[in-house]
Design a protein around this motif. Structure first.
Motif, PDB file in Angstrom:
ATOM      1  N   ALA A 248      47.001  52.499  30.336  1.00 25.85           N
ATOM      2  CA  ALA A 248      46.369  51.262  29.875  1.00 25.85           C
ATOM      3  C   ALA A 248      46.054  50.299  31.009  1.00 25.85           C
ATOM      4  N   ARG A 249      46.420  50.632  32.231  1.00 29.33           N
ATOM      5  CA  ARG A 249      46.153  49.752  33.364  1.00 29.33           C
ATOM      6  C   ARG A 249      44.762  50.039  33.940  1.00 29.33           C
ATOM      7  N   LEU A 250      44.178  49.020  34.534  1.00 31.86           N
ATOM      8  CA  LEU A 250      42.864  49.179  35.143  1.00 31.86           C
ATOM      9  C   LEU A 250      42.979  49.896  36.482  1.00 31.86           C
ATOM     10  N   ALA A 251      42.027  50.748  36.763  1.00 33.56           N
ATOM     11  CA  ALA A 251      41.952  51.367  38.085  1.00 33.56           C
ATOM     12  C   ALA A 251      41.574  50.288  39.109  1.00 33.56           C
ATOM     13  N   ARG A 252      42.171  50.358  40.267  1.00 33.48           N
ATOM     14  CA  ARG A 252      41.933  49.317  41.269  1.00 33.48           C
ATOM     15  C   ARG A 252      40.463  49.289  41.693  1.00 33.48           C
ATOM     16  N   SER A 253      39.836  50.428  41.795  1.00 37.17           N
ATOM     17  CA  SER A 253      38.419  50.451  42.161  1.00 37.17           C
ATOM     18  C   SER A 253      37.564  49.769  41.093  1.00 37.17           C
ATOM     19  N   PHE A 254      37.890  50.030  39.820  1.00 28.51           N
ATOM     20  CA  PHE A 254      37.126  49.382  38.754  1.00 28.51           C
ATOM     21  C   PHE A 254      37.371  47.874  38.758  1.00 28.51           C
ATOM     22  N   ALA A 255      38.614  47.468  38.980  1.00 28.95           N
ATOM     23  CA  ALA A 255      38.918  46.035  39.013  1.00 28.95           C
ATOM     24  C   ALA A 255      38.125  45.332  40.120  1.00 28.95           C
ATOM     25  N   GLY A 256      37.994  45.983  41.285  1.00 28.35           N
ATOM     26  CA  GLY A 256      37.199  45.389  42.361  1.00 28.35           C
ATOM     27  C   GLY A 256      35.739  45.278  41.984  1.00 28.35           C
ATOM     28  N   ASP A 257      35.183  46.328  41.381  1.00 29.91           N
ATOM     29  CA  ASP A 257      33.784  46.276  40.958  1.00 29.91           C
ATOM     30  C   ASP A 257      33.576  45.219  39.879  1.00 29.91           C
ATOM     31  N   LEU A 258      34.544  45.088  38.952  1.00 34.81           N
ATOM     32  CA  LEU A 258      34.415  44.105  37.873  1.00 34.81           C
ATOM     33  C   LEU A 258      34.337  42.684  38.423  1.00 34.81           C
ATOM     34  N   VAL A 259      35.218  42.345  39.350  1.00 34.96           N
ATOM     35  CA  VAL A 259      35.210  40.991  39.915  1.00 34.96           C
ATOM     36  C   VAL A 259      33.948  40.752  40.748  1.00 34.96           C
ATOM     37  N   ALA A 260      33.541  41.749  41.525  1.00 34.19           N
ATOM     38  CA  ALA A 260      32.377  41.573  42.400  1.00 34.19           C
ATOM     39  C   ALA A 260      31.092  41.422  41.596  1.00 34.19           C
ATOM     40  N   VAL A 261      30.883  42.269  40.612  1.00 37.37           N
ATOM     41  CA  VAL A 261      29.647  42.207  39.814  1.00 37.37           C
ATOM     42  C   VAL A 261      29.603  40.926  38.987  1.00 37.37           C
ATOM     43  N   SER A 262      30.737  40.532  38.414  1.00 39.56           N
ATOM     44  CA  SER A 262      30.756  39.304  37.625  1.00 39.56           C
ATOM     45  C   SER A 262      30.453  38.081  38.500  1.00 39.56           C
ATOM     46  N   GLN A 264      28.702  38.089  41.216  1.00 38.55           N
ATOM     47  CA  GLN A 264      27.307  38.183  41.637  1.00 38.55           C
ATOM     48  C   GLN A 264      26.374  37.599  40.578  1.00 38.55           C
ATOM     49  N   HIS A 265      26.655  37.807  39.325  1.00 40.36           N
ATOM     50  CA  HIS A 265      25.795  37.313  38.252  1.00 40.36           C
ATOM     51  C   HIS A 265      26.233  35.948  37.724  1.00 40.36           C
ATOM     52  N   GLY A 266      27.336  35.433  38.203  1.00 41.27           N
ATOM     53  CA  GLY A 266      27.802  34.143  37.730  1.00 41.27           C
ATOM     54  C   GLY A 266      28.497  34.221  36.385  1.00 41.27           C
ATOM     55  N   ALA A 267      29.116  35.348  36.087  1.00 40.58           N
ATOM     56  CA  ALA A 267      29.829  35.538  34.822  1.00 40.58           C
ATOM     57  C   ALA A 267      31.326  35.549  35.075  1.00 40.58           C
ATOM     58  N   ASP A 268      32.077  35.377  33.998  1.00 45.89           N
ATOM     59  CA  ASP A 268      33.541  35.404  34.075  1.00 45.89           C
ATOM     60  C   ASP A 268      34.000  36.855  33.916  1.00 45.89           C
ATOM     61  N   TRP A 269      34.746  37.339  34.906  1.00 52.39           N
ATOM     62  CA  TRP A 269      35.196  38.739  34.832  1.00 52.39           C
ATOM     63  C   TRP A 269      36.083  38.978  33.604  1.00 52.39           C
ATOM     64  N   ALA A 270      36.882  37.980  33.194  1.00 55.11           N
ATOM     65  CA  ALA A 270      37.732  38.118  32.018  1.00 55.11           C
ATOM     66  C   ALA A 270      36.884  38.251  30.755  1.00 55.11           C
ATOM     67  N   ALA A 271      35.755  37.521  30.702  1.00 58.59           N
ATOM     68  CA  ALA A 271      34.870  37.623  29.540  1.00 58.59           C
ATOM     69  C   ALA A 271      34.216  39.005  29.478  1.00 58.59           C
ATOM     70  N   VAL A 272      33.801  39.533  30.630  1.00 59.01           N
ATOM     71  CA  VAL A 272      33.195  40.874  30.652  1.00 59.01           C
ATOM     72  C   VAL A 272      34.210  41.921  30.206  1.00 59.01           C
ATOM     73  N   LEU A 273      35.436  41.827  30.726  1.00 56.47           N
ATOM     74  CA  LEU A 273      36.464  42.795  30.322  1.00 56.47           C
ATOM     75  C   LEU A 273      36.860  42.602  28.866  1.00 56.47           C
ATOM     76  N   GLY A 274      36.892  41.356  28.396  1.00 61.71           N
ATOM     77  CA  GLY A 274      37.220  41.114  26.988  1.00 61.71           C
ATOM     78  C   GLY A 274      36.209  41.727  26.043  1.00 61.71           C
ATOM     79  N   VAL A 275      34.925  41.658  26.374  1.00 60.24           N
ATOM     80  CA  VAL A 275      33.892  42.280  25.537  1.00 60.24           C
ATOM     81  C   VAL A 275      34.030  43.796  25.546  1.00 60.24           C
TER      82      VAL A 275
END
Length: 480
Positions: A248-262, A264-275
């Motif tokens: 159930a834990r996030l892969a570290r590579s995915f976590a890095g991509d999630l924060v970087a992409v969010s 870049q677009h001005g979005a909240d990484w927690a909101a993207v992961l929550g959706v």
């Protein structure tokens, strides 16, 4: 076989004679008609023809009726005689076979390596327990020797469940052997069939032995049951597992991509992961890089609830996505990678340093000493993130030991917390529909499955683990 042929010929002979006689009678009626037709004068021919025709019809009908009647009775007699004779022949054949003895029927002796299975008589099979079959094949004794007395392994659980089955026949032997009778006892050259030993379970120990042994053992701890107006909660008195296992834990590579992409677009990484998690993506890598880019662009510069509603079109989905985003934001991305239990000390220190969380002095000591479960720590940070603030009135210290006589409270195991205020609004006096109490209870029920509590007690019941109790008018009890 010749005897049977003679019997059938004798039975068919009278039947054939009856058929020939019937045909002759019918033919004779036709000859009389021709003879009398020629003797009638010409002037009387029409009248004589009418008379003779009538006479010919009656004679023919009588002959046919007599013939068919004869055939009927002949057939019935033939059937009866044939059945009686066949029965006698069958009896004679059985008697002749029985009198011939085993010498006339050659039977091939079974091979020595594959001994035939013996059939135990009904009187003896009652003493053999079908449920106590040995794990290995029964031992085969050599011809002419007596098999050794063996005892099958006894199942202790079966002995406890049904001790009366062996007490009914204590005088039975431990093993019973059944010897296969040789096919031809007179032939000395052929080896006799091997003797097969059928094992039987030896009588088990008396009932009083295991009863006394169990009575002397330390009794198991009874589960603690708390009944409300809803379903009861059973406390198992054990350490709860990590709510975020490795799967159930996030892969570290995915976590890095999630924060970087969010970012870049001005979005909240927690909101993207929550959706993503609201739609059921529970794995370590819930989306690809392209999917992350698309979702982050849709949620850029938007409120989490409004963005989730615009994507899904369902308010229930938006509620859940927003709650998950608040949870992930309260714990941080690093905790989602290494797990909640591993990060328990860091989460407790973060909670104690949070000005939005008000905890009494003894409760803070409980957090620092590690007495409180990590679920309680995450819950308090989540409520503070979602509603602005939270006030704790009881953790481990300061709570009574028994929730009621004979039932130890879950607070004693660090699995429960009492919340006195949420969002700077006291629970006491604010438990009507639409109040802060209802909002806080709904927030708790929106947590993911790994963080769902067993009890959410207040004066409001929303179903599931949430139910009301009249002595919870000034706080919300949350227990795991």
């Amino acid at each position: 076989m010749p005897r049977r042929n003679r019997f059938f010929l004798k039975a068919l002979l009278p039947l054939g004679l009856l058929v020939v006689a019937a045909l002759a009678l019918v033919r004779r009626g036709g000859d009389d008609w021709e003879y009398e037709q020629r003797d009638v004068p010409n002037e009387d021919r029409p009248q004589a023809t009418a008379v003779r025709r009538g006479h010919r019809g009656r004679g023919a009908r009588f002959a046919l009726a007599a013939g068919f009647t004869t055939l009927f009775f002949a057939g019935a007699s033939f059937t009866a005689i044939a059945g009686d004779q066949l029965t006698r022949l069958a009896d004679d054949d059985a008697a002749s076979l029985a009198a011939a003895g085993p010498e006339t029927t050659p039977v091939e002796a079974p091979p020595a390596e594959a001994a035939p299975a013996e059939t135990v008589p009904a009187a003896e099979s009652a003493a053999v327990e079908p449920t106590a079959a040995p794990e290995s094949a029964p031992a085969v004794a050599a011809p002419g020797t007596t098999p050794a007395k063996t005892t099958a392994p006894v199942n202790p659980a079966a002995a406890d469940e049904a001790p009366s089955q062996t007490e009914a026949a204590p005088a039975e032997p431990a093993a019973r052997s059944v010897a296969a009778a040789p096919v031809n006892p007179g032939a000395d050259a052929k080896p006799s069939a091997p003797t097969v030993a059928v094992k039987q379970v030896a009588p088990r120990a008396a009932t009083s032995q295991w009863v006394v042994k169990r009575a002397a053992a330390v009794p198991a701890v009874e589960p603690e049951v708390e009944h409300g107006l809803g379903e009861p909660t059973i406390w198992l008195n054990r350490a709860l597992p990590d709510p975020t296992p490795a799967s159930a834990r996030l892969a570290r590579s995915f976590a890095g991509d999630l924060v970087a992409v969010s970012k870049q677009h001005g979005a909240d990484w927690a909101a993207v992961l929550g959706v993503l998690r609201a739609q059921g993506e529970r794995g370590s890598v819930p989306a690809t890089a392209a999917q992350l880019d698309t979702l982050a662009s849709r949620l850029a510069h938007q409120d989490t609830w409004k963005g989730a509603l615009a994507i899904s079109g369902r308010t229930s989905f938006a509620d859940r996505a927003e709650a998950l985003a608040d949870l992930y934001r309260s714990v941080g991305i690093e905790v989602l990678v290494i797990g909640l239990e591993t990060s328990k000390t860091q989460l407790a220190e973060k909670l104690l340093a949070d000005s939005r969380v008000m905890i009494y002095g003894a409760g803070r000591t409980d957090l620092m000493s590690g007495r409180v479960d990590v679920r309680i720590i995450v819950l308090l940070g989540y409520l503070a993130e979602r509603h602005g603030s939270v006030t704790v009135s009881s953790l481990f210290s300061g709570h009574r030991k028994f929730a009621r006589p004979g039932v130890v409270s879950a607070h004693m195991y660090g699995h429960a917390v009492d919340v006195a205020a949420v969002g700077d609004i006291a629970i006491a006096g604010h438990q009507q529909p639409g109040s802060i109490t209802e909002a806080a209870v709904r927030s708790v029920l929106l947590l993911p499955a790994e963080l769902q509590p067993q009890q959410v007690i207040s004066l409001i019941g929303l179903g599931g683990p949430s139910f009301p109790l009249r002595d919870h008018g000034d706080h919300i009890h949350v227990g795991y």
